[in-house]
Write a protein that holds these residues in place. Structure first.
Motif, mmCIF file in Angstrom:
data_model
loop_
_atom_site.group_PDB
_atom_site.id
_atom_site.type_symbol
_atom_site.label_atom_id
_atom_site.label_comp_id
_atom_site.label_asym_id
_atom_site.label_seq_id
_atom_site.Cartn_x
_atom_site.Cartn_y
_atom_site.Cartn_z
ATOM 1 N N ILE A 21 0.826 -1.202 0.000
ATOM 2 C CA ILE A 21 0.000 0.000 0.000
ATOM 3 C C ILE A 21 0.866 1.260 0.000
ATOM 4 C CG2 ILE A 21 -0.213 0.135 2.525
ATOM 5 C CD1 ILE A 21 -3.179 0.925 2.002
ATOM 6 N N VAL A 22 2.060 1.170 0.615
ATOM 7 C CA VAL A 22 2.991 2.303 0.603
ATOM 8 C C VAL A 22 3.744 2.347 -0.730
ATOM 9 C CG1 VAL A 22 4.917 3.406 1.776
ATOM 10 C CG2 VAL A 22 3.225 2.131 3.104
ATOM 11 N N VAL A 23 4.164 1.184 -1.205
ATOM 12 C CA VAL A 23 4.883 1.125 -2.483
ATOM 13 C C VAL A 23 4.003 1.640 -3.620
ATOM 14 C CG1 VAL A 23 6.098 -0.379 -4.096
ATOM 15 C CG2 VAL A 23 6.205 -0.845 -1.650
ATOM 16 N N GLY A 24 2.722 1.263 -3.600
ATOM 17 C CA GLY A 24 1.814 1.736 -4.632
ATOM 18 C C GLY A 24 1.668 3.245 -4.622
ATOM 19 N N LEU A 25 1.596 3.824 -3.415
ATOM 20 C CA LEU A 25 1.495 5.284 -3.316
ATOM 21 C C LEU A 25 2.751 5.962 -3.860
ATOM 22 C CD1 LEU A 25 0.205 7.914 -2.298
ATOM 23 C CD2 LEU A 25 1.231 7.435 -0.052
ATOM 24 N N ILE A 26 3.933 5.496 -3.438
ATOM 25 C CA ILE A 26 5.186 6.109 -3.878
ATOM 26 C C ILE A 26 5.382 5.913 -5.381
ATOM 27 C CG2 ILE A 26 7.702 5.995 -3.669
ATOM 28 C CD1 ILE A 26 7.308 5.361 -0.722
ATOM 29 N N ALA A 27 5.104 4.705 -5.879
ATOM 30 C CA ALA A 27 5.229 4.466 -7.325
ATOM 31 C C ALA A 27 4.241 5.327 -8.099
ATOM 32 C CB ALA A 27 5.006 2.991 -7.631
ATOM 33 N N GLY A 28 3.029 5.485 -7.578
ATOM 34 C CA GLY A 28 2.047 6.337 -8.250
ATOM 35 C C GLY A 28 2.481 7.787 -8.296
ATOM 36 N N ILE A 29 3.093 8.269 -7.196
ATOM 37 C CA ILE A 29 3.597 9.647 -7.185
ATOM 38 C C ILE A 29 4.706 9.823 -8.217
ATOM 39 C CG2 ILE A 29 4.814 11.355 -5.792
ATOM 40 C CD1 ILE A 29 3.323 10.263 -3.349
ATOM 41 N N LEU A 30 5.640 8.866 -8.249
ATOM 42 C CA LEU A 30 6.764 8.972 -9.174
ATOM 43 C C LEU A 30 6.324 8.850 -10.631
ATOM 44 C CD1 LEU A 30 9.426 6.804 -7.281
ATOM 45 C CD2 LEU A 30 9.349 9.297 -7.446
ATOM 46 N N MET A 31 5.288 8.044 -10.874
ATOM 47 C CA MET A 31 4.856 7.796 -12.252
ATOM 48 C C MET A 31 3.731 8.721 -12.689
ATOM 49 S SD MET A 31 4.998 3.625 -12.230
ATOM 50 C CE MET A 31 6.476 2.791 -11.611
ATOM 51 N N GLY A 32 3.272 9.583 -11.789
ATOM 52 C CA GLY A 32 2.279 10.580 -12.169
ATOM 53 C C GLY A 32 0.843 10.105 -12.165
ATOM 54 N N ASP A 33 0.550 8.984 -11.492
ATOM 55 C CA ASP A 33 -0.831 8.503 -11.410
ATOM 56 C C ASP A 33 -1.040 7.922 -10.013
ATOM 57 O OD1 ASP A 33 -3.358 7.479 -11.711
ATOM 58 O OD2 ASP A 33 -2.981 6.556 -13.663
ATOM 59 N N VAL A 34 -1.337 8.812 -9.070
ATOM 60 C CA VAL A 34 -1.463 8.398 -7.670
ATOM 61 C C VAL A 34 -2.667 7.480 -7.476
ATOM 62 C CG1 VAL A 34 -1.770 9.233 -5.310
ATOM 63 C CG2 VAL A 34 -0.334 10.518 -6.910
ATOM 64 N N GLN A 35 -3.763 7.764 -8.162
ATOM 65 C CA GLN A 35 -4.971 6.970 -7.969
ATOM 66 C C GLN A 35 -4.742 5.503 -8.343
ATOM 67 O OE1 GLN A 35 -8.368 8.426 -10.085
ATOM 68 N NE2 GLN A 35 -9.738 6.818 -9.355
ATOM 69 N N THR A 36 -4.136 5.276 -9.510
ATOM 70 C CA THR A 36 -3.850 3.905 -9.926
ATOM 71 C C THR A 36 -2.880 3.232 -8.968
ATOM 72 O OG1 THR A 36 -4.222 4.482 -12.246
ATOM 73 C CG2 THR A 36 -2.974 2.478 -11.805
ATOM 74 N N GLY A 37 -1.862 3.969 -8.522
ATOM 75 C CA GLY A 37 -0.902 3.401 -7.585
ATOM 76 C C GLY A 37 -1.544 2.989 -6.279
ATOM 77 N N VAL A 38 -2.421 3.823 -5.749
ATOM 78 C CA VAL A 38 -3.081 3.501 -4.483
ATOM 79 C C VAL A 38 -4.023 2.316 -4.655
ATOM 80 C CG1 VAL A 38 -4.711 4.367 -2.761
ATOM 81 C CG2 VAL A 38 -2.848 5.823 -3.554
ATOM 82 N N ILE A 39 -4.764 2.266 -5.765
ATOM 83 C CA ILE A 39 -5.687 1.146 -6.002
ATOM 84 C C ILE A 39 -4.932 -0.172 -6.084
ATOM 85 C CG2 ILE A 39 -7.256 0.137 -7.696
ATOM 86 C CD1 ILE A 39 -8.203 2.968 -8.341
ATOM 87 N N ILE A 40 -3.849 -0.190 -6.873
ATOM 88 C CA ILE A 40 -3.069 -1.422 -7.011
ATOM 89 C C ILE A 40 -2.383 -1.770 -5.691
ATOM 90 C CG2 ILE A 40 -1.047 -2.429 -8.149
ATOM 91 C CD1 ILE A 40 -1.841 -0.962 -10.672
ATOM 92 N N GLY A 41 -1.831 -0.764 -5.004
ATOM 93 C CA GLY A 41 -1.167 -1.025 -3.728
ATOM 94 C C GLY A 41 -2.116 -1.585 -2.693
ATOM 95 N N ALA A 42 -3.326 -1.026 -2.603
ATOM 96 C CA ALA A 42 -4.297 -1.523 -1.635
ATOM 97 C C ALA A 42 -4.745 -2.941 -1.973
ATOM 98 C CB ALA A 42 -5.505 -0.587 -1.583
ATOM 99 N N SER A 43 -4.925 -3.234 -3.262
ATOM 100 C CA SER A 43 -5.328 -4.586 -3.666
ATOM 101 C C SER A 43 -4.239 -5.603 -3.356
ATOM 102 C CB SER A 43 -5.662 -4.604 -5.159
ATOM 103 O OG SER A 43 -6.711 -3.702 -5.462
ATOM 104 N N LEU A 44 -2.988 -5.249 -3.665
ATOM 105 C CA LEU A 44 -1.885 -6.173 -3.383
ATOM 106 C C LEU A 44 -1.614 -6.284 -1.882
ATOM 107 C CD1 LEU A 44 0.581 -5.291 -6.281
ATOM 108 C CD2 LEU A 44 -0.780 -7.353 -6.009
ATOM 109 N N GLU A 45 -1.910 -5.232 -1.126
ATOM 110 C CA GLU A 45 -1.769 -5.311 0.330
ATOM 111 C C GLU A 45 -2.705 -6.372 0.890
ATOM 112 O OE1 GLU A 45 -0.347 -4.844 3.977
ATOM 113 O OE2 GLU A 45 0.403 -3.605 2.324
ATOM 114 N N ALA A 46 -3.930 -6.419 0.376
ATOM 115 C CA ALA A 46 -4.872 -7.448 0.819
ATOM 116 C C ALA A 46 -4.398 -8.839 0.436
ATOM 117 C CB ALA A 46 -6.252 -7.170 0.223
ATOM 118 N N ILE A 47 -3.712 -8.960 -0.711
ATOM 119 C CA ILE A 47 -3.226 -10.270 -1.153
ATOM 120 C C ILE A 47 -2.034 -10.729 -0.317
ATOM 121 C CG2 ILE A 47 -2.185 -11.516 -3.087
ATOM 122 C CD1 ILE A 47 -3.781 -9.658 -4.953
#
Length: 274
Positions: free
Chosen positions: A31-57
């Motif tokens: 969930i943290v990696v997704g946020l940081i990757a989303g910030i760096l790649m310019g799409d925070v929403q997608t990063g947070v969605i993927i990070g939260a989904s993978l956090e549950a996995i």
């Protein structure tokens, strides 16, 4: 594509390496990696969605000692990069990320147990000499080299794999894509099941069914259910604290004569069984 690959490399270096540079600070969670990757790649929403989904996995994946069950940092960075840069569907990117996390876990074990073993001798030598500055220098230098090299997996995966993955995904039939989406939606349930397998108890089961009822029948959002759970946890903790204090007050302190009698009885019992 080079810039996207570099941001994936940087995200892995920051999250996986930064998690261990001064102690485990848990920024390697998806969930943290997704946020940081989303910030760096310019799409925070997608990063947070993927990070939260993978956090549950990966929530139920526990690393014990040198055994690593999964390495979610590289998996999350690659999934965000594929979703942002290669226009891969979010569910498909999450499905691709799960086996990546398992494979990179084996690579991490190999690096820790085989490659880094060659540096044990120099560390022992510096420690025997009392060279604290040399130990600190070698520690931080080796830290950077190790995690910078490990992050190359994400760099190469994005640089050489983003376009082929996008091409393959575009050629996948619609029914197969629907299957991937269904699998991606089910994977968080697998992660929660792994976590519940470790935490399940009759005392906690009632809270699980309460959360399920609030979500399924009352249609409450997850944030509201999480706040509700925090309130229950705080109330339970305060009640346990009051019960503990009442128990302490209800137990009278032993007088000196009672303590002497109790000690004498213990001595007699020990002498009897000696």
């Amino acid at each position: 594509m080079l810039g996207l690959a570099f941001t994936a490399w940087l995200a892995v270096l920051i999250c996986y390496g930064g998690n261990w540079v001064l102690g485990q600070c848990m920024i390697e969670r998806p969930i943290v990696v997704g946020l940081i990757a989303g910030i760096l790649m310019g799409d925070v929403q997608t990063g947070v969605i993927i990070g939260a989904s993978l956090e549950a996995i990966f929530m139920g994946a526990v690393n014990i000692g040198g055994a690593i069950s999964a390495e979610p940092v590289t998996a999350t960075a690659l999934a965000v990069a594929f979703a942002v840069g290669a226009s891969v569907d979010t569910s498909a990117a999450i499905t691709i990320a799960v086996p990546v996390g398992v494979v990179t876990a084996f690579l991490s074990i190999f690096m820790n147990n085989v490659i880094l073993a060659f540096f044990a001798g120099p560390f022992d030598k510096l420690a025997a000499e009392g060279n604290e500055r040399g130990l600190a220098l070698q520690h931080y230098l080796l830290w950077f080299v190790k995690y910078a090299a490990f992050a190359l997996i994400a760099f190469l995966g994005v640089y050489f794999g983003a376009e082929p993955v996008a091409a393959i995904v575009n050629q996948i039939p619609a029914n197969v894509t629907a299957g991937l989406n269904a699998v991606g939606a089910l994977l968080p349930a697998v992660g929660m099941a792994l976590l519940l397998q470790m935490l399940w108890s009759p005392q906690l089961a009632i809270y699980f069914f309460l959360g399920f009822t609030l979500y399924s029948y009352l249609q409450l959002p997850m944030i509201a259910i999480a706040v509700f759970g925090v309130v229950i946890a705080v109330v339970t903790a305060l009640r346990d604290k009051e019960l503990f204090e009442l128990t302490k007050k209800s137990v009278p302190a032993l007088s000196s004569s009672d303590a002497s009698a109790s000690k004498a009885a213990d001595d007699d019992e020990e002498a009897f069984f000696a």
